[in-house]
Scaffold this active site. Structure first.
Site, short mmCIF file in Angstrom:
data_model
loop_
_atom_site.label_atom_id
_atom_site.label_comp_id
_atom_site.label_asym_id
_atom_site.label_seq_id
_atom_site.Cartn_x
_atom_site.Cartn_y
_atom_site.Cartn_z
N GLU A 85 -59.45 22.32 18.81
CA GLU A 85 -59.93 22.55 17.56
C GLU A 85 -61.62 22.58 18.15
O GLU A 85 -62.17 21.82 18.61
CB GLU A 85 -59.51 21.23 17.18
CG GLU A 85 -60.17 20.85 15.32
CD GLU A 85 -58.73 21.68 14.67
OE1 GLU A 85 -59.21 21.82 13.71
OE2 GLU A 85 -57.83 22.01 15.39
N ARG A 145 -56.83 31.06 14.71
CA ARG A 145 -54.86 30.74 14.37
C ARG A 145 -54.35 31.81 13.96
O ARG A 145 -53.36 31.98 13.97
CB ARG A 145 -54.45 29.36 13.58
CG ARG A 145 -55.58 29.34 11.70
CD ARG A 145 -54.91 28.23 10.90
NE ARG A 145 -53.20 28.28 11.11
CZ ARG A 145 -52.72 27.06 11.02
NH1 ARG A 145 -53.33 26.07 10.93
NH2 ARG A 145 -51.00 27.43 10.79
N ARG A 183 -58.70 25.68 13.99
CA ARG A 183 -58.04 25.61 15.48
C ARG A 183 -58.94 27.15 16.21
O ARG A 183 -59.28 28.31 15.54
CB ARG A 183 -57.00 26.42 15.18
CG ARG A 183 -55.21 26.79 15.85
CD ARG A 183 -54.80 24.90 17.06
NE ARG A 183 -54.12 24.95 17.14
CZ ARG A 183 -52.86 24.75 16.68
NH1 ARG A 183 -52.12 24.51 15.93
NH2 ARG A 183 -51.96 24.99 17.88
N LYS A 229 -55.96 14.03 15.50
CA LYS A 229 -55.67 15.31 14.05
C LYS A 229 -57.01 15.74 14.08
O LYS A 229 -57.61 15.29 13.11
CB LYS A 229 -55.17 15.78 13.54
CG LYS A 229 -54.74 16.47 12.91
CD LYS A 229 -53.63 16.94 11.64
CE LYS A 229 -53.53 17.95 11.22
NZ LYS A 229 -54.37 19.03 11.13
N GLU A 289 -52.19 12.15 19.26
CA GLU A 289 -53.29 12.41 19.09
C GLU A 289 -54.63 12.42 18.24
O GLU A 289 -53.37 13.15 16.88
CB GLU A 289 -53.01 14.68 19.87
CG GLU A 289 -52.86 13.98 21.08
CD GLU A 289 -52.61 16.00 21.73
OE1 GLU A 289 -52.35 15.87 22.81
OE2 GLU A 289 -52.88 16.21 20.94
N GLU A 318 -58.42 13.56 10.39
CA GLU A 318 -57.16 13.61 9.39
C GLU A 318 -56.09 12.55 9.47
O GLU A 318 -55.43 12.37 8.48
CB GLU A 318 -57.24 15.01 9.52
CG GLU A 318 -57.89 16.32 8.93
CD GLU A 318 -56.99 17.57 8.54
OE1 GLU A 318 -57.23 17.92 7.71
OE2 GLU A 318 -57.10 17.88 10.08
N LYS A 334 -46.89 14.26 19.54
CA LYS A 334 -45.91 15.50 20.50
C LYS A 334 -45.09 14.69 21.35
O LYS A 334 -44.96 13.51 22.12
CB LYS A 334 -46.69 16.12 20.72
CG LYS A 334 -47.64 16.95 20.31
CD LYS A 334 -49.12 17.46 20.71
CE LYS A 334 -50.20 18.38 20.04
NZ LYS A 334 -51.09 18.76 20.91
N LYS A 340 -46.87 16.19 12.29
CA LYS A 340 -48.33 15.03 12.32
C LYS A 340 -48.15 14.14 11.34
O LYS A 340 -47.31 14.21 10.10
CB LYS A 340 -49.05 16.50 11.55
CG LYS A 340 -48.79 17.44 10.04
CD LYS A 340 -49.61 18.76 10.21
CE LYS A 340 -48.79 20.01 9.52
NZ LYS A 340 -49.23 20.65 9.01
#
EC number: 6.5.1.1
Length: 768
Positions: free
Chosen positions: A469, A437, A421, A416, A414, A568, A573, A593
């Site tokens: 996000e 977060r 968050r 980022k 996915e 970013e 996952k 990540k």
């Protein structure tokens, strides 16, 4: 004046004077604190031989002030209709003390209960604003037999003398067991005081008391000047110790009534809720009244609680284990059962799991008292309106590590996004929340998201929790804006008409839907539910872009695509099976990540606390030119230095940082800051821990100067960053959310393992 002091021996005899040193330790024999806001003890100088007081006044002058203080305290205490023996003792003194009223001195503001005295000449220290009574009921407190702060302090003192985690757990477990057995209604307050909080993170209750207010309260409470308190603080570096020593050196006629846990907790909450005109004076008034009821080591821990750091090795996870053990033992004894070690281990895991899902002691503790741990999972579940702890990802230095980690399992990639968050909640009764977060309620910061719900929520979605996000969005060009643009939004009192940078939600997970928690549902099924219950709305809401890749080449292509789209990097996952379940609060290897900039560096950026600064040179002479940064060790509650940062700043940055940081300069290093003591390594100024910066580094190295993760890799060396570079301010995190010492050590181990692998051409060991 002589008459008053000549009568002291008679007062002692008639009123059965009890010295402070003989105070009983049995909790059942403690006096319970008064219902009103006043102190139940009277301060009188007991020494006629001292020629001079610490503040430079003559003994006779001090006695004059204290005599009138005694009159005012006793006069005020006459309003107490409780009929206790303490009040009768004080009334006996009043008749003698009133004879000295003609001295003409007014009560000093260091008197904890003199705020109702409106007469008399002015004194060097101004009288505080009249403080409304703190809500408590002495008679009820005495009937109920509430737990006292003294018992908690005994446990804290034992903890301060050990560094062994198991001993700390045992001490707190024993303490909580005693509270469950004798004062169960006080358990919730005891838990919050032990972790130095006033409520759940999302409640927003924070004391927000600076050193200057605390110093002033200590001085006024103990009859010292502000300069004397500052001098003592400069010597010992701990305001708690200053308060304890000052209180012990303060002569008293009678021992104070014991400070109860409910009274203390309610008082701290009142301080947190005070605002507006004269709130500073009102806060000082409450602190003074609390200090007047403290004995022994109590002032030390009271002041540390006000500062926000108990400076014990009392991490919240330790408190959870201790609370679980105490609860299990209490209910086993209650039911006449024997508790096995396996029962304890299972109980600890239950409480940890439940707290990660539902981080609210307000809901958990009452259930523990009434029913124990057995049914906790069924009763205390993920609930809209209460933020759960977010799942976190592990960083990776190379794409090949992704394939090695997931092996043959199905996984997904996915985007980022470079935003904040946001955990989005919608309740059955239509209430909408946005949490950060770290569980901060950000709903008022994002009214534009709130008003757009009807555009992207389908009617069948009656209640839900989404993991998203929040990203800055350019509505004219329909594209993502850099995080720095989003960070310019106001954090409070945001009106839709004033918003210049709109926020768009990019949803990547759903944790709860229509009364059902989905944490143990595989990601591929959660994703289907997410897509079926919501719909994209340009500039308001959309889904995180994803792609299910299988090869290094395809992942690299998707990574490049994400960077072009102003992201970013990627989140990778696990997609199916139990390993794809959502694990609140866990930094899992089932989420990785991958950031483009970090593949050749440390593997991830670090979020570090600004703790000191060095004055600039050349063009930077009017600002700070470099900064000392630190990571956080939650187990020891210490901030450990990690690097000196001087690159990555624009001139505008330096000007802004100087104006921000100059307001939080402190006179000396905090005692919970770990840094080299060598003079050449010291910054020019130290700061309160407040600001968190994201920093990127080339790599890490062992260091005798910096103390980050000291003892994790080598006993006598910490870890430092090489070639650190400033990236941005982390406004979405508090300083306690900084990169931890354990994470720093993991980065270092990963770096060493990777270097060995490249050097030897062999696989790196899993556990270096």
């Amino acid at each position: 004046m002589r008459t008053v002091f000549s009568q002291i021996p008679r007062f002692k005899q008639v009123n059965q004077y009890i010295r402070m040193s003989t105070r009983q330790s049995d909790i059942s024999n403690f006096f319970i604190s008064s219902a009103s806001h006043k102190s139940e003890h009277v301060e009188v100088s007991q020494s006629s031989s001292d020629s001079k007081n610490v503040d430079g006044r003559s003994t006779s002058e001090k006695r004059k002030v204290e005599s009138v203080k005694l009159v005012d305290e006793s006069k005020h205490n006459n309003h107490d209709d409780t009929g206790t023996q303490n009040v009768e003792r004080e009334n006996n003194i009043v008749s003698e003390a009133k004879k000295q009223k003609t001295l003409g001195s007014s009560s000093s503001s260091s008197d904890a209960v003199s705020s109702n005295n409106d007469s008399g000449a002015s004194t060097p220290i101004p009288l505080p604003i009249k403080e409304p009574p703190l809500e408590s009921n002495a008679r009820n407190d005495k009937l109920k037999g509430h737990a006292t702060f003294a018992e908690m302090v005994k446990a804290f003192t034992k903890i301060e003398n050990t560094s062994k985690r198991l001993e700390i757990i045992d001490i707190m477990g024993t303490y909580f067991f005693g509270i469950l057995r004798d004062h169960p209604s006080d358990l919730l307050a005891c838990v919050y005081l032990s972790i130095n909080k006033l409520g759940p993170d999302y409640s927003g209750l924070e004391l927000g008391i600076g050193e200057s207010i605390i110093m002033k309260a200590i001085g006024e409470s103990t009859g010292q000047t502000l300069q004397q308190i500052k001098l003592s603080f400069h010597k010992v570096g701990d305001l708690g110790l200053v308060a304890q020593t000052s209180r012990q050196n303060q002569p008293t006629m009678f021992k104070p009534a014991a400070l109860t846990i409910p009274f203390l907790f309610d008082s701290l909450k009142k301080i947190a809720q005070m605002s507006g005109n004269q709130s500073q004076n009102r806060k000082i008034g409450v602190i003074k009244r609390l200090l007047s009821s403290c004995e022994g080591a109590e002032p030390k821990y009271l002041i540390r609680a006000l500062e926000g750091k108990l400076r014990l090795q009392l991490a919240e996870k330790t408190i959870l284990v201790a609370l679980a053990n105490a609860t299990a033992q209490y209910h086993a004894d209650k039911n006449g059962e024997k508790l096995s070690q396996q029962d304890r281990i299972e109980g600890e895991q239950i409480l940890r799991d439940v707290y990660c899902q539902l981080p609210s002691y307000d809901l958990i503790v009452p259930h523990l008292i009434e029913h124990g741990l057995g049914t906790l999972r069924e009763t205390c579940k993920l609930t809209p309106g209460i933020p759960t702890k977010p799942m976190l990802a592990k960083p990776t230095k190379q794409i090949s590590e992704v394939l090695n980690t997931f092996d043959q399992a199905a996984f997904t990639c996915e985007y980022k996004y470079d935003g904040e968050r946001a955990q989005v909640h919608f309740t059955e009764d239509g209430k909408f929340y946005v949490f950060s977060r770290n569980s901060e309620n950000m709903s008022v910061r994002y009214p534009d998201i709130s008003v757009s719900v009807s555009k992207w929520k389908k009617p069948d979605a009656r209640s839900f929790i989404l993991d998203c996000e929040a990203v800055g969005w350019d509505r004219d060009e329909n594209k993502i804006l850099p995080f720095q643009k989003l960070a310019t939004r106001k954090r409070k009192d945001v009106k839709i008409g004033d918003i210049k940078v709109r926020a768009c939600l990019f949803a990547f997970d759903i944790l709860y839907l229509n009364g059902q928690p989905l944490l143990e549902t595989p990601l591929n099924e959660r994703r289907k539910l997410l897509y079926s219950m919501f719909q994209p709305s340009t500039g308001d809401f959309t889904f995180a872009k994803h792609s299910d890749q299988k090869s290094i080449e395809s992942i690299e292509e998707f990574l490049e695509e994400s960077v072009k789209d102003s992201c970013e990097g990627l989140m990778v996952k696990m997609l199916e099976g139990p390993d794809s379940h959502y694990e609140p609060s866990k930094r899992s290897r089932h989420w990785l990540k991958v950031k483009k900039d970090y593949l050749s560096g440390v593997g991830d950026s670090l979020d570090l606390i600004v703790i000191g600064a060095y004055y600039g040179k050349g063009k930077r002479t009017s600002v700070y030119g470099a900064f000392l940064l630190g990571c956080y060790d939650p187990d020891t509650e210490t901030v450990q230095s990690i690097c000196k940062l001087g690159t990555g700043f624009s001139e505008e940055h330096l000007e802004t940082f100087y104006n921000q940081l100059k307001d939080i300069v402190i006179s000396k290093k905090k005692d919970f800051y770990a840094h080299s003591d060598v003079p050449a390594h010291q910054p020019d100024v130290w700061f309160e821990p407040k600001y968190l910066w994201e920093v990127l580094a080339a790599d890490l190295s062992l260091s005798p100067v910096y103390k980050a993760a000291i003892g994790y890799v080598q006993e006598d060396k910490g870890i430092s960053l090489r070639f650190p570079r400033f990236i941005r301010i982390r406004e979405d995190k508090s300083w306690e959310d900084a990169t931890t010492s354990e994470q720093v050590s993991e980065f270092y181990r990963s770096q060493v393992a990777y270097s060995q692998k490249e050097k030897e051409g062999s696989p790196a060991a899993e556990d270096y």
